[in-house]
Design a protein around this motif. Structure first.
Motif, PDB file in Angstrom:
ATOM      1  N   LYS A   1     -19.667 -65.321  26.970  1.00  0.00           N
ATOM      2  CA  LYS A   1     -20.132 -66.576  27.563  1.00  0.00           C
ATOM      3  C   LYS A   1     -19.144 -67.076  28.600  1.00  0.00           C
ATOM      4  CE  LYS A   1     -21.889 -69.652  24.850  1.00  0.00           C
ATOM      5  NZ  LYS A   1     -22.068 -70.618  23.754  1.00  0.00           N
ATOM      6  N   GLY A   2     -19.630 -67.924  29.526  1.00  0.00           N
ATOM      7  CA  GLY A   2     -18.730 -68.543  30.462  1.00  0.00           C
ATOM      8  C   GLY A   2     -18.967 -68.126  31.898  1.00  0.00           C
ATOM      9  N   VAL A   3     -18.093 -68.599  32.805  1.00  0.00           N
ATOM     10  CA  VAL A   3     -18.152 -68.306  34.230  1.00  0.00           C
ATOM     11  C   VAL A   3     -17.002 -67.362  34.576  1.00  0.00           C
ATOM     12  CG1 VAL A   3     -18.066 -69.254  36.552  1.00  0.00           C
ATOM     13  CG2 VAL A   3     -19.205 -70.539  34.730  1.00  0.00           C
ATOM     14  N   TYR A   4     -17.336 -66.266  35.246  1.00  0.00           N
ATOM     15  CA  TYR A   4     -16.343 -65.259  35.625  1.00  0.00           C
ATOM     16  C   TYR A   4     -16.280 -65.197  37.148  1.00  0.00           C
ATOM     17  CZ  TYR A   4     -16.883 -63.849  30.763  1.00  0.00           C
ATOM     18  OH  TYR A   4     -16.931 -63.832  29.388  1.00  0.00           O
ATOM     19  N   THR A   5     -15.070 -65.164  37.694  1.00  0.00           N
ATOM     20  CA  THR A   5     -14.900 -65.202  39.142  1.00  0.00           C
ATOM     21  C   THR A   5     -14.344 -63.906  39.707  1.00  0.00           C
ATOM     22  OG1 THR A   5     -12.722 -66.226  38.875  1.00  0.00           O
ATOM     23  CG2 THR A   5     -14.614 -67.706  39.160  1.00  0.00           C
ATOM     24  N   ASN A   6     -14.268 -62.883  38.909  1.00  0.00           N
ATOM     25  CA  ASN A   6     -13.832 -61.582  39.414  1.00  0.00           C
ATOM     26  C   ASN A   6     -15.036 -60.687  39.667  1.00  0.00           C
ATOM     27  OD1 ASN A   6     -13.938 -61.786  36.453  1.00  0.00           O
ATOM     28  ND2 ASN A   6     -13.568 -59.587  36.495  1.00  0.00           N
ATOM     29  N   THR A   7     -14.840 -59.617  40.444  1.00  0.00           N
ATOM     30  CA  THR A   7     -15.893 -58.624  40.676  1.00  0.00           C
ATOM     31  C   THR A   7     -15.902 -57.622  39.537  1.00  0.00           C
ATOM     32  OG1 THR A   7     -15.705 -58.831  43.069  1.00  0.00           O
ATOM     33  CG2 THR A   7     -16.726 -56.824  42.225  1.00  0.00           C
ATOM     34  N   PHE A   8     -17.089 -57.387  38.963  1.00  0.00           N
ATOM     35  CA  PHE A   8     -17.241 -56.378  37.920  1.00  0.00           C
ATOM     36  C   PHE A   8     -17.549 -55.036  38.582  1.00  0.00           C
ATOM     37  CE2 PHE A   8     -17.482 -60.156  35.523  1.00  0.00           C
ATOM     38  CZ  PHE A   8     -17.259 -59.843  34.183  1.00  0.00           C
ATOM     39  N   ILE A   9     -16.748 -54.014  38.277  1.00  0.00           N
ATOM     40  CA  ILE A   9     -16.925 -52.680  38.856  1.00  0.00           C
ATOM     41  C   ILE A   9     -17.175 -51.684  37.732  1.00  0.00           C
ATOM     42  CG2 ILE A   9     -15.880 -50.844  40.232  1.00  0.00           C
ATOM     43  CD1 ILE A   9     -14.215 -52.955  41.626  1.00  0.00           C
ATOM     44  N   ILE A  10     -18.308 -50.970  37.833  1.00  0.00           N
ATOM     45  CA  ILE A  10     -18.662 -49.960  36.838  1.00  0.00           C
ATOM     46  C   ILE A  10     -18.301 -48.591  37.384  1.00  0.00           C
ATOM     47  CG2 ILE A  10     -20.535 -48.896  35.522  1.00  0.00           C
ATOM     48  CD1 ILE A  10     -21.990 -51.574  35.656  1.00  0.00           C
ATOM     49  N   LYS A  11     -17.515 -47.840  36.635  1.00  0.00           N
ATOM     50  CA  LYS A  11     -17.075 -46.520  37.075  1.00  0.00           C
ATOM     51  C   LYS A  11     -17.449 -45.416  36.095  1.00  0.00           C
ATOM     52  CE  LYS A  11     -13.117 -48.073  39.808  1.00  0.00           C
ATOM     53  NZ  LYS A  11     -11.664 -47.899  40.067  1.00  0.00           N
ATOM     54  N   LYS A  12     -18.264 -45.725  35.095  1.00  0.00           N
ATOM     55  CA  LYS A  12     -18.619 -44.740  34.079  1.00  0.00           C
ATOM     56  C   LYS A  12     -20.124 -44.719  33.867  1.00  0.00           C
ATOM     57  CE  LYS A  12     -14.351 -43.633  32.958  1.00  0.00           C
ATOM     58  NZ  LYS A  12     -13.807 -42.276  33.156  1.00  0.00           N
ATOM     59  N   CYS A  13     -20.598 -43.677  33.190  1.00  0.00           N
ATOM     60  CA  CYS A  13     -22.011 -43.594  32.830  1.00  0.00           C
ATOM     61  C   CYS A  13     -22.304 -44.500  31.636  1.00  0.00           C
ATOM     62  CB  CYS A  13     -22.379 -42.157  32.460  1.00  0.00           C
ATOM     63  SG  CYS A  13     -22.117 -40.948  33.757  1.00  0.00           S
ATOM     64  N   ASN A  14     -23.594 -44.845  31.480  1.00  0.00           N
ATOM     65  CA  ASN A  14     -24.077 -45.510  30.272  1.00  0.00           C
ATOM     66  C   ASN A  14     -23.319 -46.795  29.961  1.00  0.00           C
ATOM     67  OD1 ASN A  14     -25.930 -43.303  29.735  1.00  0.00           O
ATOM     68  ND2 ASN A  14     -24.117 -42.140  29.097  1.00  0.00           N
ATOM     69  N   VAL A  15     -23.076 -47.598  31.006  1.00  0.00           N
ATOM     70  CA  VAL A  15     -22.386 -48.873  30.841  1.00  0.00           C
ATOM     71  C   VAL A  15     -23.386 -50.009  31.022  1.00  0.00           C
ATOM     72  CG1 VAL A  15     -20.626 -50.416  31.774  1.00  0.00           C
ATOM     73  CG2 VAL A  15     -20.170 -47.963  31.592  1.00  0.00           C
ATOM     74  N   THR A  16     -23.315 -51.021  30.156  1.00  0.00           N
ATOM     75  CA  THR A  16     -24.180 -52.185  30.247  1.00  0.00           C
ATOM     76  C   THR A  16     -23.346 -53.451  30.343  1.00  0.00           C
ATOM     77  OG1 THR A  16     -25.960 -51.137  28.988  1.00  0.00           O
ATOM     78  CG2 THR A  16     -25.970 -53.537  29.094  1.00  0.00           C
ATOM     79  N   ILE A  17     -23.653 -54.297  31.325  1.00  0.00           N
ATOM     80  CA  ILE A  17     -23.126 -55.652  31.391  1.00  0.00           C
ATOM     81  C   ILE A  17     -24.254 -56.561  30.945  1.00  0.00           C
ATOM     82  CG2 ILE A  17     -22.144 -57.441  32.850  1.00  0.00           C
ATOM     83  CD1 ILE A  17     -21.145 -55.297  34.722  1.00  0.00           C
ATOM     84  N   ARG A  18     -24.058 -57.259  29.836  1.00  0.00           N
ATOM     85  CA  ARG A  18     -25.142 -58.019  29.218  1.00  0.00           C
ATOM     86  C   ARG A  18     -24.730 -59.480  29.026  1.00  0.00           C
ATOM     87  NH1 ARG A  18     -29.500 -56.310  26.124  1.00  0.00           N
ATOM     88  NH2 ARG A  18     -28.617 -54.204  26.034  1.00  0.00           N
ATOM     89  N   GLY A  19     -25.692 -60.366  29.282  1.00  0.00           N
ATOM     90  CA  GLY A  19     -25.452 -61.780  29.049  1.00  0.00           C
ATOM     91  C   GLY A  19     -25.468 -62.133  27.573  1.00  0.00           C
ATOM     92  N   TRP A  20     -25.313 -63.430  27.300  1.00  0.00           N
ATOM     93  CA  TRP A  20     -25.227 -63.910  25.921  1.00  0.00           C
ATOM     94  C   TRP A  20     -26.620 -64.248  25.408  1.00  0.00           C
ATOM     95  CZ3 TRP A  20     -21.809 -63.972  22.121  1.00  0.00           C
ATOM     96  CH2 TRP A  20     -21.984 -64.859  21.056  1.00  0.00           C
ATOM     97  N   LYS A  21     -27.030 -63.541  24.358  1.00  0.00           N
ATOM     98  CA  LYS A  21     -28.336 -63.755  23.740  1.00  0.00           C
ATOM     99  C   LYS A  21     -29.444 -63.623  24.776  1.00  0.00           C
ATOM    100  CE  LYS A  21     -26.441 -66.496  19.952  1.00  0.00           C
ATOM    101  NZ  LYS A  21     -26.480 -67.762  19.210  1.00  0.00           N
ATOM    102  N   ALA A  22     -30.445 -64.506  24.727  1.00  0.00           N
ATOM    103  CA  ALA A  22     -31.612 -64.337  25.597  1.00  0.00           C
ATOM    104  C   ALA A  22     -31.547 -65.201  26.850  1.00  0.00           C
ATOM    105  CB  ALA A  22     -32.885 -64.666  24.823  1.00  0.00           C
ATOM    106  N   THR A  23     -30.578 -66.082  26.941  1.00  0.00           N
ATOM    107  CA  THR A  23     -30.513 -66.988  28.084  1.00  0.00           C
ATOM    108  C   THR A  23     -29.609 -66.400  29.156  1.00  0.00           C
ATOM    109  OG1 THR A  23     -28.681 -68.203  27.091  1.00  0.00           O
ATOM    110  CG2 THR A  23     -30.908 -68.999  26.647  1.00  0.00           C
ATOM    111  N   ARG A  24     -30.058 -66.468  30.417  1.00  0.00           N
ATOM    112  CA  ARG A  24     -29.298 -65.816  31.480  1.00  0.00           C
ATOM    113  C   ARG A  24     -28.346 -66.756  32.200  1.00  0.00           C
ATOM    114  NH1 ARG A  24     -34.770 -64.211  34.774  1.00  0.00           N
ATOM    115  NH2 ARG A  24     -35.532 -66.302  35.238  1.00  0.00           N
ATOM    116  N   ASP A  25     -28.231 -68.007  31.745  1.00  0.00           N
ATOM    117  CA  ASP A  25     -27.273 -68.921  32.345  1.00  0.00           C
ATOM    118  C   ASP A  25     -26.035 -69.133  31.482  1.00  0.00           C
ATOM    119  OD1 ASP A  25     -28.524 -70.285  30.355  1.00  0.00           O
ATOM    120  OD2 ASP A  25     -29.013 -72.069  31.537  1.00  0.00           O
ATOM    121  N   GLU A  26     -25.911 -68.382  30.391  1.00  0.00           N
ATOM    122  CA  GLU A  26     -24.719 -68.472  29.553  1.00  0.00           C
ATOM    123  C   GLU A  26     -23.571 -67.643  30.112  1.00  0.00           C
ATOM    124  OE1 GLU A  26     -24.085 -70.282  26.965  1.00  0.00           O
ATOM    125  OE2 GLU A  26     -26.050 -71.131  26.500  1.00  0.00           O
TER     126      GLU A  26
END
Length: 455
Positions: A1-26
């Motif tokens: 949860k929360g606000v993140y101000t860095n860039t997320f970089i994916i460098k591997k296979c089968n990686v998921t960046i997922r929000g908190w529960k079902a709400t997309r503003d968490e």
């Protein structure tokens, strides 16, 4: 949860960046107007498969510098992966501003998202984003086997800023894109395709066509192709798509503006406008084709399509078909479309079926009601070509169509309340004409049955 101000970089296979529960503003990734939100890296294509971004918000991202590396596209999210998924996300207020300082025709794309290779974008909202091309979403510089699905998305108020190259305020795509159940509204382009821009990339050929179905394209604007633009490419198909209130602002009366949809004459293959499509209240402010302008090598049958209350300045209030192939137009309704200009050559309140290169239009089982040319010829159907061809009209009904105004100085001005032919021939059979009118009467006017009139 929360606000993140860095860039997320994916460098591997089968990686998921997922929000908190079902709400997309968490979970919020905030670029603070300085950096990208998420990037799937761009080395070996096979190294980055099955990457997912699910249930979060990406906002206020920006890329200000140009790079010839396609991985520099996409200010909000850059997905360079096979079998990627972006689902249930919000992307808003992201800006791709990368333009080559030495050549303004070279730039990066994708304000909200840039997609490369193969994958899906499902149930997302993309709004308030901008880029030189592909303000909301871009699929730039594709491999020939690239394929994408954009489904259930709301794409609104995005902008493509470049004034002379490409376009796509909402979506810019080369090929292999299926768009379904989407609402694409309020987007704009300084050049082509306010809502959607389809074309090839430097002549690359794909075996995968583009298709739009079960979607609404509403109140978008562009110089040409207010709702959508189709350029070079393979078959582009539209099924059950509503083009409503889109606008082409081009003031060049010789350009096929296309308020709702413009299929350029450069199109390499076919345009399909299929059953259930509608064009309502679209406008071409300074040129032809309020609803649909179709050119190119081929135009497949346009059946069961509604054209209502579209307007053009000089030619084809509802549609202009200038395809380089025979056109079949069955089972369509043209109602209350108009041509408003007063210049010589204004024609076709509902339809201009002046196909070029000696090809023929066949119009059958259609209804034409209350279509008007303010001053010109052909209240319902007009012809703007000078080629000696024969178009066919049968089993059609024409009611209360007309040509008004002063009648102008040309012999053909103010004629043809129902059908006006200029340097072309029409074979009309088994059709009904009632209440059609024109300010002048001569041999060009068609429709003298009971109830038709000329002043």
């Amino acid at each position: 949860k929360g606000v993140y101000t860095n860039t997320f970089i994916i460098k591997k296979c089968n990686v998921t960046i997922r929000g908190w529960k079902a709400t997309r503003d968490e979970v919020i990734i905030d670029g603070q107007g300085e950096r990208r939100g998420i990037r799937v890296n761009n080395y070996s294509r096979n190294d980055y498969t099955n990457c997912q971004v699910i249930g979060l918000t990406v906002r206020n991202c920006r890329i200000s510098t140009y790079s010839s590396n396609s991985g520099s596209n996409g200010a909000g999210i850059m997905m360079m992966s096979d079998d990627f998924l972006v689902s249930n996300c919000v992307v808003r207020s992201c800006v791709q501003a990368g333009v080559n300082p030495d050549n303004s025709d070279q730039f990066n794309t994708g304000g909200g998202m840039s997609l490369l290779y193969r994958g899906k974008v499902i149930d997302c909202e993309i709004s308030g984003c901008s880029a030189p091309a592909g303000g909301g979403i871009s699929t730039p510089f594709n491999q020939a086997d690239a394929s994408y699905e954009i489904r259930g998305c709301t794409i609104t108020n995005n902008h493509a800023t470049h004034k002379s190259k490409y376009g796509g305020g909402g979506i810019m795509a080369q090929f292999g894109v299926i768009i379904s159940d989407c609402y694409i509204a309020g987007n704009s382009s300084a050049n082509l395709g306010g809502g959607i821009y389809f074309t090839d990339y430097n002549g690359k050929v794909s075996t995968i066509d583009n298709e739009v179905r079960d979607s609404q394209i509403v109140s978008n604007t562009a110089k040409n192709g207010g709702g959508a633009y189709v350029g070079k490419g393979l078959t582009n198909r539209f099924f059950r798509v509503a083009f409503v209130g889109n606008c082409a602002t081009n003031a060049n009366t010789g350009s096929d503006a296309g308020g709702g949809l413009w299929a350029n004459s450069d199109a390499l293959n076919y345009l399909v406008v299929g059953s259930g499509c509608s064009f309502v209240g679209n406008r071409a402010l300074g040129g032809p084709a309020g609803g649909l302008s179709a050119g190119g090598i081929g135009f497949r049958p346009m059946s069961n399509v509604l054209f209502r209350a579209n307007s053009a300045y000089n030619i084809g209030g509802g549609a202009r078909l200038s395809s380089g192939a025979d056109a079949l137009i069955p089972d369509c309704i043209f109602d209350a479309n108009s041509v408003s200009g007063v210049e010589t050559g204004a024609a076709g309140g509902a339809l201009v079926a002046g196909n070029g290169h000696g090809h023929v239009a066949t119009i059958c089982n259609c209804l034409f009601t209350d279509n008007v040319v303010s001053n010109g010829t052909g209240g319902a159907i007009g012809n703007s070509m000078t080629r000696s061809i024969t178009n066919y009209v049968f089993n059609c009904t024409f009611v209360n169509n007309g040509v008004g105004g002063s009648g102008g100085t040309g012999n053909d001005q103010g004629t043809g309340g129902a059908i006006g032919a200029v340097s072309a021939h029409y074979c009309v059979s088994n059709s009904v004409f009632y209440g059609n009118w024109a300010v002048k009467q001569n041999c060009v006017q068609i429709g003298h049955a009971t109830g038709n009139r000329a002043s």
